[in-house]
Enzyme design. Structure first.
Site, PDB file in Angstrom:
ATOM      1  N   CYS A 264      17.353  87.625 158.382  1.00 25.58           N
ATOM      2  CA  CYS A 264      16.714  88.605 159.282  1.00 25.58           C
ATOM      3  C   CYS A 264      16.908  88.190 160.737  1.00 25.58           C
ATOM      4  O   CYS A 264      16.384  87.164 161.176  1.00 25.58           O
ATOM      5  CB  CYS A 264      15.231  88.709 158.930  1.00 25.58           C
TER       6      CYS A 264
ATOM      7  N   CYS B  46      13.704  88.071 162.901  1.00 28.82           N
ATOM      8  CA  CYS B  46      12.874  86.922 162.506  1.00 28.82           C
ATOM      9  C   CYS B  46      13.269  85.670 163.294  1.00 28.82           C
ATOM     10  O   CYS B  46      12.416  84.835 163.631  1.00 28.82           O
ATOM     11  CB  CYS B  46      13.021  86.626 161.014  1.00 28.82           C
TER      12      CYS B  46
END
Length: 318
Positions: A31, A34
C-alpha cells in the site's frame, strides 16, 4: 509502537485501551499511502509523549482482525478507548489533520495530570494518609476543574474528615446542574445528615433513646428518620437503610419521599466504582472477538449488599 496479531490483540489493544488510548493502523506492504502515513503516525506517537500508543496491524497477515473491524480499504486507522472503537479515519492524512483527529479524541495534558494526581491520592488513602490524599485531590481539581471523578473523591473525603464547609463549597456547582448527577446528590444527602445531626434537637440522643421513642409509637417517622440520619453520619449504612425501609413500608410519601431519597443516596454511596481495567463484556471484545481464556466473575460482597437493598426498596415501592 507495537505490532499486533490475533494472539496479542486482547492484551495489547483491548486490555491496554482500558488505561490508555490505542490507535490501530491497518496497513499492508504493497500500500503506497500506508508508506507515507506510517512514519507520520510513529513520529506523532513520540511527539504526544505517551498520550496514545500506536498499534500496527498488517491486514494481509491478520485478515480476521481486519474483517472484525470491517476494514474495506487501507490505510484505515481506528482509535480504541475503554475496550471500544470510538473514532477513525481512512486514507492518507497530513500531519495537521492527524493532530486535529488526536486532539479531538485524546485527553489533554492537564486532564492526564489530574488523573495521575487522583490515582496517587487513592493510593495514599489506601496507605492510611487521608490528609496527603486530600491535598493530592485538591491539586487534581485545580488542574482540571471539570474532572467530576476527582471532585467526587475530594468532596467525599472532605465529608469523611469533617471539612463540611469546604465540602459544601466544592459540591455547590454540581447541585445547580440539570440534570444533577446521582452521586453528587448522594453526597449532598450524606452531608445534610451530618449537619442535621450536629445541630438538631436529636444531636445528643443515644440509639436507646431513639428506640424508646419508636417503640412507643412505630409511626413516629420524625424520630425514625432522625435515627436513620444519625446512622448515616456514623456510617452504619445497613442499619440506616433498615430504618428508612420501615418508614417507606408504612408511608411511601412521608416528607416528600425523604426516606426514599436518603436510601437511594446510601445505595449510590455504597455502589463500588467501576474498575478502569475491566473488559466491557466478559469473554468478548467490543468488536465481538472471543477472548482467549475466560475468568470466572465473582460478585463483590458490597455489590451484593447494594443489590439486595435495591430489591427491598423496589418491593416496598411497588
Amino acid at each position: 509502537m507495537i505490532e499486533i496479531t490475533l494472539q496479542n490483540f486482547e492484551t495489547e489493544v483491548v486490555a491496554a485501551s482500558m488505561t490508555q488510548p490505542i490507535l490501530i493502523d491497518f496497513w499492508a506492504p504493497w500500500c503506497g499511502p500506508c508508506k507515507s502515513l506510517g512514519p507520520l503516525l510513529e513520529q506523532l506517537e513520540e511527539d504526544y509523549q505517551g498520550r496514545f500508543t500506536l498499534a500496527k496491524i498488517n491486514s494481509d497477515d491478520e485478515q480476521q482482525l481486519a474483517g472484525a473491524f470491517g476494514v474495506r480499504s487501507i490505510p484505515t486507522c481506528i482509535l480504541m478507548v475503554g475496550g471500544k472503537p470510538v473514532d477513525g479515519f481512512t486514507g492518507a492524512q497530513s500531519a495537521g489533520e492527524i493532530k486535529a483527529f488526536l486532539d479531538k479524541n485524546l485527553p489533554s495534558v492537564e486532564v492526564l495530570m489530574a488523573e495521575a494526581e487522583t490515582d496517587e491520592a487513592l493510593e495514599l488513602l489506601d496507605a492510611g494518609d487521608p490528609q496527603a490524599a486530600l491535598a493530592k485531590l485538591a491539586d487534581a481539581l485545580a488542574k482540571d476543574p471539570g474532572n467530576d471523578d476527582a471532585r467526587y473523591d475530594y468532596i467525599r473525603l472532605l465529608i469523611d474528615l469533617g471539612g463540611f464547609e469546604e465540602a459544601e463549597a466544592a459540591l455547590a456547582p454540581k447541585l445547580t446542574e440539570i440534570p444533577k448527577q446521582l452521586r453528587f446528590e448522594a453526597l449532598s444527602q450524606w452531608l445534610n445528615a451530618m449537619l442535621y445531626i450536629a445541630s438538631s434537637p436529636y444531636a445528643k440522643w443515644s440509639v436507646a433513646q431513639f428506640d424508646e421513642a419508636i417503640a412507643a409509637n412505630k409511626r413516629d417517622f420524625e424520630a425514625r428518620f432522625a435515627k436513620a440520619r444519625m446512622l448515616m453520619a456514623l456510617r452504619e449504612w445497613t442499619a440506616a437503610m433498615d430504618e428508612l425501609l420501615e418508614i417507606i413500608m408504612r408511608d411511601k410519601k412521608w416528607a416528600d419521599e425523604a426516606p426514599r431519597k436518603a436510601m437511594v443516596a446510601i445505595l449510590a454511596l455504597l455502589t463500588p466504582p467501576k474498575q478502569k481495567n475491566a473488559l466491557p463484556i466478559p469473554g468478548k471484545t467490543a468488536s465481538g472477538i472471543e477472548v482467549l481464556g475466560k475468568a470466572a466473575v465473582q460478585e463483590d460482597p458490597q455489590a451484593a449488599l447494594v443489590s439486595t437493598y435495591r430489591r427491598r426498596l423496589s418491593m416496598m415501592l411497588n
